[in-house]
Write an enzyme that holds these catalytic residues in place. Structure first.
Site, PDB file in Angstrom:
ATOM      1  N   HIS A 159       0.829  -1.202   0.000  1.00  0.00           N
ATOM      2  CA  HIS A 159       0.000   0.000   0.000  1.00  0.00           C
ATOM      3  C   HIS A 159       0.873   1.266   0.000  1.00  0.00           C
ATOM      4  O   HIS A 159       0.728   2.141  -0.861  1.00  0.00           O
ATOM      5  CB  HIS A 159      -0.894  -0.029   1.235  1.00  0.00           C
ATOM      6  CG  HIS A 159      -1.789   1.163   1.384  1.00  0.00           C
ATOM      7  ND1 HIS A 159      -3.105   1.142   0.996  1.00  0.00           N
ATOM      8  CD2 HIS A 159      -1.558   2.413   1.865  1.00  0.00           C
ATOM      9  CE1 HIS A 159      -3.641   2.337   1.226  1.00  0.00           C
ATOM     10  NE2 HIS A 159      -2.730   3.120   1.766  1.00  0.00           N
ATOM     11  N   GLU A 160       1.796   1.329   0.967  1.00  0.00           N
ATOM     12  CA  GLU A 160       2.630   2.531   1.076  1.00  0.00           C
ATOM     13  C   GLU A 160       3.535   2.683  -0.143  1.00  0.00           C
ATOM     14  O   GLU A 160       3.884   3.799  -0.539  1.00  0.00           O
ATOM     15  CB  GLU A 160       3.458   2.502   2.368  1.00  0.00           C
ATOM     16  CG  GLU A 160       2.623   2.516   3.655  1.00  0.00           C
ATOM     17  CD  GLU A 160       1.645   3.698   3.781  1.00  0.00           C
ATOM     18  OE1 GLU A 160       1.966   4.794   3.296  1.00  0.00           O
ATOM     19  OE2 GLU A 160       0.557   3.500   4.364  1.00  0.00           O
ATOM     20  N   HIS A 193       1.782   4.724  -2.697  1.00  0.00           N
ATOM     21  CA  HIS A 193       1.930   6.161  -2.393  1.00  0.00           C
ATOM     22  C   HIS A 193       3.321   6.644  -2.817  1.00  0.00           C
ATOM     23  O   HIS A 193       3.468   7.720  -3.389  1.00  0.00           O
ATOM     24  CB  HIS A 193       1.801   6.398  -0.881  1.00  0.00           C
ATOM     25  CG  HIS A 193       0.401   6.346  -0.353  1.00  0.00           C
ATOM     26  ND1 HIS A 193      -0.608   7.135  -0.847  1.00  0.00           N
ATOM     27  CD2 HIS A 193      -0.154   5.618   0.657  1.00  0.00           C
ATOM     28  CE1 HIS A 193      -1.738   6.900  -0.157  1.00  0.00           C
ATOM     29  NE2 HIS A 193      -1.484   5.978   0.749  1.00  0.00           N
ATOM     30  N   GLU A 209      -4.555   8.019  -2.614  1.00  0.00           N
ATOM     31  CA  GLU A 209      -5.065   6.702  -2.200  1.00  0.00           C
ATOM     32  C   GLU A 209      -5.368   5.830  -3.403  1.00  0.00           C
ATOM     33  O   GLU A 209      -5.290   4.603  -3.324  1.00  0.00           O
ATOM     34  CB  GLU A 209      -6.327   6.862  -1.335  1.00  0.00           C
ATOM     35  CG  GLU A 209      -6.047   7.326   0.075  1.00  0.00           C
ATOM     36  CD  GLU A 209      -5.064   6.436   0.829  1.00  0.00           C
ATOM     37  OE1 GLU A 209      -4.176   6.997   1.506  1.00  0.00           O
ATOM     38  OE2 GLU A 209      -5.143   5.204   0.745  1.00  0.00           O
TER      39      GLU A 209
HETATM   40 ZN   LIG Z   1      -2.879   5.182   2.078  1.00  0.00          ZN
END
Ligand SMILES: [Zn+2]
Length: 498
Positions: A264-265, A268, A294
């Site tokens: 997830h990160e 980003h 996101e």
């Molecule tokens: Zn996030």
């Protein structure tokens, strides 16, 4: 002699602001990772000072006239977009007096620091003392911002994270979501009832998890020459594009949550590392919005990371790191990664129940900002919402209830909706990516991820804030944001062939 001296002066100032923000971001990162507890008061004071300095730079009396003068200068389309973003930032900053900005920085710093001990201690009463002050200050800011921008207070807070998003549009999107989500959750849970689930068998030493996470980040194209991975209580991505700081958290009893947090990160982080180099330091290079941010983390974690083809990539990496076991077989891994189980913790939620957490938080924070809900009544409303949306009791369990998130303690009201708007965008992007690359699923299964990343880079990362959000969405996917691609994606993955 430049033909746009006012614009040049604005850019020079923007670069100066950007460099202070760079140091501010690293001080925040250090605060959340390695700072010893004794550094708390001094760090809070230092960050308050920087926040005040930045506020002065963003609201200098010369800016208004310069913005007006630059508007009349001959600018190319990118410069024009940059000027639009400079004006937007100026509008947001000038609405708030320096005293309020500094008081908010101090109060949120204190609230966040105390939260780190109060959450494990289940100390709602202690937390509420600090949160009351944060809410009071944020409500004042929302009122002032709203007056300044001609918006209602919560809409003005949304504008800080999601420029141009109206509460009417949010109501429309979330209203439809609220209509179809509960039925989908029930159907997905029922569908999985008889499904054999093989869980990874630990323990999984955290150092080995960290090494695996780093290997996975390399696989996902993260540039370690311009960033690093560390651990913190609440995972986040910070720093600057030239030096991106990710954090995640590991628990040696479980493997997949920490790993998926890293994926997830990394989404980003790649957005940050992929921002347009030519414009770095200027507002036009910034990530477009938090929902767009996101959309990248969720494109990585949900659309890619939990897909059936990606299990073919991930499974062998897990076997290499911890030795083979049945749970690492791609088919079993896919089932584990797409298990739907209503739970109390947002960050551990599966992608089907996750939006329910966001619907709850969005409703509650809107009521807090409107003054319709007090901090003292928050836990009871939380409990009622969790029972209604997910059928769970959270009574008395504050640490897994309203104490679980960092957002309100740092004053980030208006942020929560961005997660689910991001999930909607991510599904919309993947629909477009599949049209652009008809062999996408085969490519992913074969570990050929570069084509997908190249597409994301060209379509989104390198666009920075060149376009307003709706226009970007139309350019990438042919339409403004809709809840339909997310609904289609979830129905295909959770109610279709497994
Ligand atoms: Zn996030």
């Amino acid at each position: 002699m430049s033909t746009h001296p006012a614009y040049d002066e604005l850019c020079a100032l923007a670069l100066r602001i950007h460099r202070f923000e760079h140091l501010q971001a690293l001080a925040h990162w250090d605060h959340a990772t390695f700072m010893p507890p004794g550094g708390q008061e001094a760090r809070a004071a230092a960050l308050g000072e920087v926040a005040a300095l930045l506020h002065r730079l963003r609201t200098g009396p010369e800016l208004g006239p310069l913005l007006d003068a630059a508007a009349g200068e001959p600018l190319d389309p990118v410069q024009r977009a940059n000027l639009r973003e400079l004006r937007r930032a100026w509008n947001l900053s000038t609405a708030l007096p320096e005293g309020l900005v500094q008081a908010t920085s101090l109060a949120t710093s204190r609230c966040e620091h105390a939260w780190r001990a109060q959450r494990p201690a289940n100390d709602w009463a202690g937390f509420a003392v600090n949160l009351r002050e944060v809410v009071r200050l944020v409500r004042e800011a929302a009122q002032r911002l709203g007056d300044h921008l001609g918006k209602e207070p919560y809409e003005a807070l949304l504008d800080r994270y999601e420029p141009g998003l109206s509460t009417a549009r949010l109501d429309e999107l979330f209203g439809r979501l609220r209509g179809w989500l509960p039925g989908l959750i029930q159907a997905a849970v029922a569908r999985q009832e008889g499904e054999a689930l093989v869980s990874p068998q630990g323990p999984f030493p955290v150092d080995a998890q960290q090494a695996l996470s780093e290997a996975l980040m390399r696989r996902l194209g993260f540039d370690f020459g311009r960033g690093r991975l560390d651990r913190s209580a609440h995972p986040f991505t910070g720093g600057v594009p030239e030096d991106v700081r990710l954090t995640t958290r590991f628990d040696e009893r479980t493997l997949l949550p920490g790993l998926m947090g890293t994926i997830h990160e990394t989404g980003h982080a790649r957005y940050e590392q992929g921002r347009p180099v030519a414009w770095l330091g200027l507002p036009v290079s910034e990530a477009r919005s938090m929902a767009l941010h996101e959309s990248q983390s969720l494109a990585f974690e949900m659309q890619l990371g939990r897909s059936r083809p990606f299990a073919e990539v991930l499974g062998p990496m897990l076997s290499a790191a911890f030795g083979p076991q049945p749970a690492f077989e791609p088919a079993a891994l896919y089932r584990a990664l797409t298990q739907v189980r209503p739970g109390k913790i947002r960050v551990d939620a599966d992608e089907v129940t996750y939006p329910a957490h966001i619907l709850l938080r969005t409703t509650l924070e809107r009521e807090l900002i409107a003054g319709a809900l007090s901090v003292d009544d928050l836990p009871a409303r939380w409990d009622a919402g969790m029972a209604e949306l997910l059928g769970l009791s959270t009574v008395g369990d504050f640490k897994d209830g309203p104490l679980q998130d960092i957002h309100w303690s740092v004053g980030a009201f208006g942020y929560f909706p961005c997660y689910t708007l991001g999930a909607m965008y991510a599904a919309q992007w993947f629909t477009a990516a599949r049209e652009a690359r008809p062999r996408l699923e085969e490519e992913i299964a074969a570990g050929e991820l570069e084509g997908l990343f190249q597409w994301l880079a060209e379509q989104i990362w390198q666009q920075g804030s060149r376009w307003e959000t709706d226009e970007l969405a139309i350019r990438v996917s042919g339409r403004a944001l809709s809840d339909q691609p997310l609904r289609d994606h979830l129905e295909r993955r959770y109610l279709g062939e497994r």
